[in-house]
Motif scaffolding. Structure first.
Motif, PDB file in Angstrom:
ATOM      1  N   PHE A  28       0.813  -1.216   0.000  1.00  0.00           N
ATOM      2  CA  PHE A  28       0.000   0.000   0.000  1.00  0.00           C
ATOM      3  C   PHE A  28       0.851   1.274   0.000  1.00  0.00           C
ATOM      4  O   PHE A  28       0.317   2.369   0.115  1.00  0.00           O
ATOM      5  N   LEU A  34      -4.897   0.937  -7.009  1.00  0.00           N
ATOM      6  CA  LEU A  34      -5.620   0.652  -5.772  1.00  0.00           C
ATOM      7  C   LEU A  34      -6.503   1.836  -5.413  1.00  0.00           C
ATOM      8  O   LEU A  34      -6.115   2.989  -5.642  1.00  0.00           O
ATOM      9  N   GLN A  86      -7.735   2.109   0.389  1.00  0.00           N
ATOM     10  CA  GLN A  86      -6.707   1.122   0.682  1.00  0.00           C
ATOM     11  C   GLN A  86      -5.353   1.786   0.917  1.00  0.00           C
ATOM     12  O   GLN A  86      -4.591   1.380   1.798  1.00  0.00           O
ATOM     13  N   ASP A 104      -3.529  -1.225   5.656  1.00  0.00           N
ATOM     14  CA  ASP A 104      -3.363  -2.405   6.495  1.00  0.00           C
ATOM     15  C   ASP A 104      -4.567  -3.312   6.253  1.00  0.00           C
ATOM     16  O   ASP A 104      -5.711  -2.902   6.496  1.00  0.00           O
ATOM     17  N   GLN A 105      -4.326  -4.544   5.802  1.00  0.00           N
ATOM     18  CA  GLN A 105      -5.426  -5.438   5.452  1.00  0.00           C
ATOM     19  C   GLN A 105      -6.299  -5.781   6.659  1.00  0.00           C
ATOM     20  O   GLN A 105      -7.505  -5.970   6.522  1.00  0.00           O
ATOM     21  N   LEU A 156      -8.665  -2.971   6.962  1.00  0.00           N
ATOM     22  CA  LEU A 156      -9.580  -2.985   5.823  1.00  0.00           C
ATOM     23  C   LEU A 156     -10.630  -4.079   5.986  1.00  0.00           C
ATOM     24  O   LEU A 156     -11.791  -3.900   5.584  1.00  0.00           O
ATOM     25  N   ASP A 157     -10.247  -5.177   6.603  1.00  0.00           N
ATOM     26  CA  ASP A 157     -11.212  -6.247   6.881  1.00  0.00           C
ATOM     27  C   ASP A 157     -12.312  -5.751   7.827  1.00  0.00           C
ATOM     28  O   ASP A 157     -13.468  -6.168   7.716  1.00  0.00           O
ATOM     29  N   ASP A 178     -14.864  -3.985   5.917  1.00  0.00           N
ATOM     30  CA  ASP A 178     -15.665  -4.937   5.149  1.00  0.00           C
ATOM     31  C   ASP A 178     -16.558  -5.805   6.035  1.00  0.00           C
ATOM     32  O   ASP A 178     -17.222  -6.727   5.537  1.00  0.00           O
TER      33      ASP A 178
END
Length: 378
Positions: free
Chosen positions: A155, A334, A338, A343-344, A347-348, A351
């Motif tokens: 990212f 992207l 994001q 940071d995934q 981001l989770d 979601d």
């Protein structure tokens, strides 16, 4: 203040600065350097010398009459413009970085400084002459509080240097010293004493057009995430980032208000309102939204609030809330959200795959680790 000893032997000075560097001897610092030591080159960050340009607006057409001082813009029409060419630095023996950061990794000024340091490092590795780096002792206006998690490499962009927290809690000099060590840059870096240890919000000079007050710095880390959505982050109002909303938000919905305020009770409050942005998102349209007011600024966790805000509005307005697509700060592969969140794990959460308590515990851990890593920097 007497003439600086560290500058007494400088023969060819460049300076990365803007209007936020003001107050030393009652003037703009670039003028003092120009008058007393000579200023060969002036490097401009995003927004221009006097913070006259809005976000993501090229400064390639800016014209300033600074006599014999050459003015070079480091925010032009393409990604290559973000860093000075090596040859531009090769005839300087000193590069002064004197500019106000607001304490968040998205704020591009210190990324610009890093890019200049990396260009100087490349000169060094080629055995060529390079400037030493002098960084002013300007304080972090958002204080030493840290928030967030280290940006993941995939990212990384102009709005996020790999490994840096959302709110870093360091001074400009401290962060650049950290970057020097992290990226193993072969440079001489010194601190330049230009600012009094005393500071006051009443002496605030906006470093960019949408940071009108020092209080903006306390909320910027979380509310900047709105740039990746179709929510107005308050550009086009007198209190950007402290005022936010959209035409589809019902500011009178008590259930929404209570949901947004439930996690940090007594630390902040939201004042429901309607506003009409004069430019930028939803210009000329009536927006429902809020002004955020901080009861306890030092305890307020802006990033947690920003993440909660986005997820909540996504749940309340599933057919109207949107994450923006398209290019953002020279990256088009992207979406902006994001690049900003970086940071995934976080981001989770947006979601709906993780709970608030999970990200709260996660951030508590990453923030403790960052404090250990940066304990020798300030």
């Amino acid at each position: 203040m007497k003439k600086s000893k560290i500058l007494s032997d400088a023969k060819s000075i460049g300076m990365l600065t803007n209007q936020s560097a003001y107050g030393w001897k009652g003037d703009y610092h670039f003028r003092i350097i120009q008058k007393e030591y000579g200023l060969k080159k002036l490097f401009l960050p995003e927004h221009g010398l006097f913070a006259e340009l809005q976000d993501q607006v090229s400064g390639s057409g800016l014209i300033y009459d600074l006599g014999e001082t050459e003015v070079l813009n480091l925010y032009g029409d393409n990604e290559e413009s973000l860093a000075p060419a090596e040859e531009v630095l090769s005839d300087l023996d000193t590069l002064i970085v004197d500019i106000r950061d607001v304490g968040a990794r998205y704020y591009t000024f210190l990324t610009t400084a890093l890019y200049a340091m990396q260009a100087a490092d490349r000169l060094s590795k080629k055995g060529k002459s390079k400037p030493r780096i002098l960084v002013s002792n300007a304080k972090n206006p958002a204080g030493s509080k840290v928030e967030g998690s280290p940006l993941q490499k995939k990212f990384s962009s102009f709005v996020g240097v790999e490994g840096t927290l959302h709110r870093h809690g360091l001074s400009a000099a401290g962060l650049l010293e950290y970057y020097k060590d992290k990226f193993k840059l072969d440079l001489e870096l010194y601190r330049l004493d230009l600012y009094s240890k005393r500071s006051s919000e009443f002496l605030w000079v906006p470093p960019s057009p949408n940071i009108p007050a020092q209080t903006t710095c306390y909320v910027y880390t979380g509310l900047c995430l709105l740039e990746g959505t179709n929510l107005s982050e308050g550009r086009g109002t007198t209190r950007p980032f402290e005022t936010f909303g959209a035409p589809y938000i019902n500011d009178l919905d008590r259930s929404l208000l209570e949901k947004l305020q439930e996690k940090q009770k007594g630390i902040f409050r939201l004042r429901p309102l309607k506003f009409i942005p004069t430019f930028h998102k939803h210009a000329g349209k009536v927006c429902g939204g809020y002004q955020i007011l901080l009861d306890k600024p030092k305890k307020f966790h802006s990033l947690l609030f920003g993440l909660l805000l986005l997820r909540t509005l996504k749940e309340f307005y599933p057919n109207q809330f949107e994450f923006l697509q398209g290019p953002y700060e020279f990256r088009s592969d992207l979406p902006a959200i994001q690049l900003l969140v970086g940071d995934q794990f976080l981001l989770d959460y947006l979601d709906g795959k993780r709970s608030y308590s999970e990200i709260q515990d996660y951030l508590e851990d990453t923030e403790k680790k960052w404090k250990k890593i940066t304990k020798n920097y300030d």
